[in-house]
Design an enzyme around this catalytic site. Structure first.
Site, PDB file in Angstrom:
ATOM      1  CD  GLU A 129      -2.102   2.432  -3.554  1.00 26.17           C
ATOM      2  OE1 GLU A 129      -3.428   2.735  -3.586  1.00 26.17           O
ATOM      3  OE2 GLU A 129      -1.724   2.234  -2.128  1.00 26.17           O
ATOM      4  CG  ASP A 184      -1.788   1.167   1.293  1.00 22.07           C
ATOM      5  OD1 ASP A 184      -2.702   1.298   0.461  1.00 22.07           O
ATOM      6  OD2 ASP A 184      -1.543   1.996   2.354  1.00 22.07           O
TER       7      ASP A 184
END
Length: 563
Positions: free
Chosen positions: A260, A200
Site C-alpha cells: 500500500e 499496510d
C-alpha cells in the site's frame, strides 16, 4: 521480466467482519470464509487477501493489533485459520494476510510495558517525545483528524506519536530490536503456510526525526502528516528498511507481497516493483485519488469517466517495462467503485457496471476485486452520523462542520465518501439480513440487497457476477494469456471523451478492449479488422470482417483483430 506464479492470478479482498457469519453473532468469521471458498473458486479467484483477523480491540477495525500471533475470538480460533489455509490449498487458492507494522494497538504488551517504564527498552519501541511550550511536539495532523500526538498515560508532558487513531501508537523502526520482533512474526506466519502479505501503510514507517512544524493547511492549525513524508532523506531511509525486511522474511519464502504505497515518484517505481523491487506488486491508487481535496470531503468532487481513464492509462505508462501493478476499483478504504466512478443515473445500470469492470480487469497487472464488487454493490445511505462506525468518517464529518457545512451537508459528504460504504455486509441473498447472518448485523445492511444479491445473479447469465467470471476466465485462457497477462498494454482513441480503449498484444495475438464509459452512442473506426468478438456485454455491435462499429452507451467489447 522473469515470469512469476502470481502474474496470471486474480486476487480478491475479504473484509472478514462483513463477509459471511457462520454462527449468528452478527460478525463475519473465518469459518464463514471457509464456507464460501467454492463460490470464490467458481468466480475465478486464485489469491485471497484477508484483512486483519488478529487479536484487536477494533478501534480501527483490526488495524490496531494487540497480538500479531493470535486470532481475535470474534473471528474464530487459530484452528479455524489452519482449516481455512488447508481448505484454500485444496482449491489451489493462496491466502495473503494483512501486515500492519507501522503501528500496533495501545493494548499490545509492547506499549503496556513502554508506558510502565518510558525510559526502558520498550519505550524505544515507540516515538515518545516531550511537548513543546505546553503543546504536542509538532503540529502534525493524523490521517483520521486531530493531532498525531497524545499524552502517554500517566505523564503530563510526554507524548507518543500515532499517525492514525490514538489507540494505534506508531512503532519505532529506527530500533533494530523492534525490527527483529517484526521479522520473527512475519516468518512465523510464512512458515505456517501464508503465501504472502498485503503491506499496510508502509510508507509511514520512516519518519522525519526532526519532528518539525509545517504551515497549517486547515483552520485547526495543524498540517497533514503526509507533508513530512516528502522531506529529503525520508524516502531513502524507507528503502533501507524495506530491503532489510524483504531480505529477512519475504525473499527466503518466495512470498507474494503487495504494497500500500501512495505518492510514489514515478522515477522510483522500479525500487518498489521492479525485478529487484521491495514488493511483488503495489496498488495503483491513481484513480482513487481523483477528486480529493486537502480540505477534506467537503471540497471533494466526483471524477468523470474520462478522468478515471486518464488516471489508469497514466499508471499503465509508468509501469510499462518496470513491473506489474495491482489494479483496483475499490477496497475497504474507499467508497464503492460504481458509486464513485459512474454518473449517478448510471449507478443502477448493470451494463455500466460491467463496462467499468472490463475497463479495469483487463489492464496489464493483477486484478484485485473487493468483496461485493463482483455483484455491483453500491454505496449505502446513512441517516445519522451515529449510524456510522468508521473512525475516519467521524473525523471528516467534524472537518466538514468546521468548514461551515450544515449537519445535513456534512452527512451528504460522508454518505458519498465514507469507508463504511464498503463495509456493509456482502449481499448473498434477498432473505433476511441479505443472507449474511441469522443474528443482528454489526452494521446495517444496504437496503438494496433485495435487488442486488449473489443468489439472484448466479442464476442469471447476463448478471454482473457472471460477467466478472467471464472476464477472469478470459484473462487465464491459454489462447489469450500471452496478450492479456504478459503482453503490452497500449492506450488508443484517447481523443474520445468517456471512451476507454486499449490494445493488449502478445503471443502473436492483438486484442482490443473498448469500453464506452458514457451515455453517448458513438461510431468508432478501429485500427484493424475484427477477426472475432470475444466478449460483448450487449446485443449487437461489432462484427467479424469489419473495421468499425457503432458503440452503444456503456457497451464493453473485447475483440481479436486480424494481424
Amino acid at each position: 521480466m522473469e515470469r512469476q506464479w502470481w502474474h496470471n492470478k486474480a486476487a480478491y479482498q475479504i473484509w472478514p467482519k462483513s463477509f459471511y457469519d457462520s454462527n449468528g453473532d452478527g460478525v463475519g468469521d473465518l469459518p464463514g470464509i471457509t464456507a464460501k471458498l467454492d463460490y470464490l473458486k467458481d468466480l475465478g479467484v486464485d489469491i485471497i487477501w484477508l484483512s486483519p483477523v488478529y487479536q484487536s480491540p477494533l478501534a480501527d477495525q483490526g488495524y490496531d493489533i494487540s497480538d500479531y500471533q493470535a486470532i481475535d475470538p470474534r473471528f474464530g480460533t487459530m484452528e479455524d485459520m489452519d482449516r481455512l489455509l488447508e481448505e484454500a490449498r485444496k482449491r489451489d487458492i493462496r491466502l495473503v494476510m494483512d501486515l500492519v507494522v507501522n503501528h500496533c494497538s495501545d493494548e499490545h504488551i509492547w506499549f503496556k510495558k513502554a508506558v510502565e517504564d518510558p525510559e526502558g527498552p520498550y519505550g524505544q519501541y515507540f516515538y515518545f517525545r516531550k511537548g513543546k511550550n505546553g503543546n504536542p511536539p509538532c503540529n502534525w495532523r493524523g490521517y483520521f483528524g486531530g493531532s498525531a500526538w497524545s499524552l502517554v498515560p500517566g505523564q503530563s508532558d510526554l507524548y507518543y506519536l500515532h499517525l492514525f487513531h490514538e489507540k494505534q501508537p506508531d512503532l519505532n523502526w529506527e530500533n533494530p530490536a523492534l525490527r527483529r520482533e517484526i521479522y520473527n512474526m512475519i516468518n512465523w506466519w510464512l512458515d505456517k503456510g501464508v503465501a504472502g502479505f498485503r503491506i499496510d501503510a508502509i510508507v509511514n514507517i520512516k519518519k522525519d526525526l526532526a519532528f518539525r512544524d509545517y504551515p497549517a493547511d486547515r483552520p485547526d492549525g495543524l498540517s497533514d502528516c503526509r507533508r513530512m513524508l516528502s522531506e529529503p532523506g525520508v524516502a531513502e531511509g524507507l528503502g533501507e528498511f524495506l530491503e532489510e525486511m524483504k531480505r529477512e522474511t519475504f525473499a527466503p519464502h518466495k512470498a507474494f507481497t503487495v504494497g500500500e504505497v501512495f505518492d510514489t515518484d514515478p522515477a522510483r517505481l522500479a525500487e518498489f516493483i521492479g525485478p529487484e523491487g521491495h514488493f511483488s506488486t503495489m496498488f495503483d491508487f491513481a484513480p482513487t485519488c481523483l477528486g480529493k481535496d486537502a480540505q477534506g470531503w467537503a471540497r471533494a468532487k466526483q471524477p468523470t469517466t474520462t478522468q478515471y481513464r486518464d488516471a489508469c492509462f497514466g499508471s499503465q505508462r509508468q509501469a510499462a517495462g518496470v513491473g506489474f501493478l495491482a489494479n483496483i476499483i475499490e477496497n475497504h478504504d474507499e467508497p464503492r467503485g460504481v458509486s464513485q466512478y459512474l454518473p449517478k443515473d448510471a449507478q443502477d445500470s448493470e451494463q455500466a457496471k460491467t463496462c467499468l469492470a472490463t475497463a479495469s480487469v483487463l489492464l496489464r497487472g493483477i486484478p484485485f476485486l473487493y468483496q461485493g464488487q463482483e455483484l455491483g454493490m453500491t454505496n449505502t445511505r446513512f441517516e445519522r452520523i451515529e449510524d456510522v462506525d468508521d473512525v475516519s468518517t467521524h473525523g471528516e464529518y467534524a472537518a466538514c462542520l468546521a468548514l461551515g457545512l450544515t449537519e445535513a451537508q456534512a452527512l451528504d459528504a460522508c454518505a458519498q465518501y465514507s469507508r463504511d460504504n464498503a463495509r456493509t455486509p456482502v449481499q448473498w441473498t434477498d432473505g433476511e439480513n441479505a443472507g449474511f447472518t441469522t443474528g443482528t448485523p454489526w452494521i446495517g445492511v444496504n437496503p438494496n440487497y433485495t435487488r442486488i444479491n449473489a443468489r439472484e445473479q448466479q442464476a442469471r447469465p447476463d448478471s454482473v457476477l457472471n460477467w466478472y467470471k467471464k472476464l477472469l476466465a478470459l484473462r487465464k485462457d491459454p489462447r489469450w494469456e500471452e496478450a492479456l497477462v504478459w503482453g503490452d498494454c497500449e492506450p488508443v482513441m484517447e481523443e474520445e471523451e468517456g471512451l476507454m480503449a486499449y490494445r493488449r498484444t502478445g503471443g502473436g495475438k492483438t486484442l482490443l478492449v473498448v469500453c464506452n464509459l458514457s451515455e453517448l452512442p458513438r461510431s468508432l473506426a478501429l485500427s484493424g479488422t475484427i477477426r472475432q468478438v470475444l466478449l460483448n456485454n450487449q446485443e449487437g455491435g461489432p462484427q467479424p470482417g469489419f473495421d468499425r462499429y457503432a458503440a452503444q452507451p456503456w457497451q464493453a467489447v473485447v475483440l481479436e483483430l486480424e494481424q
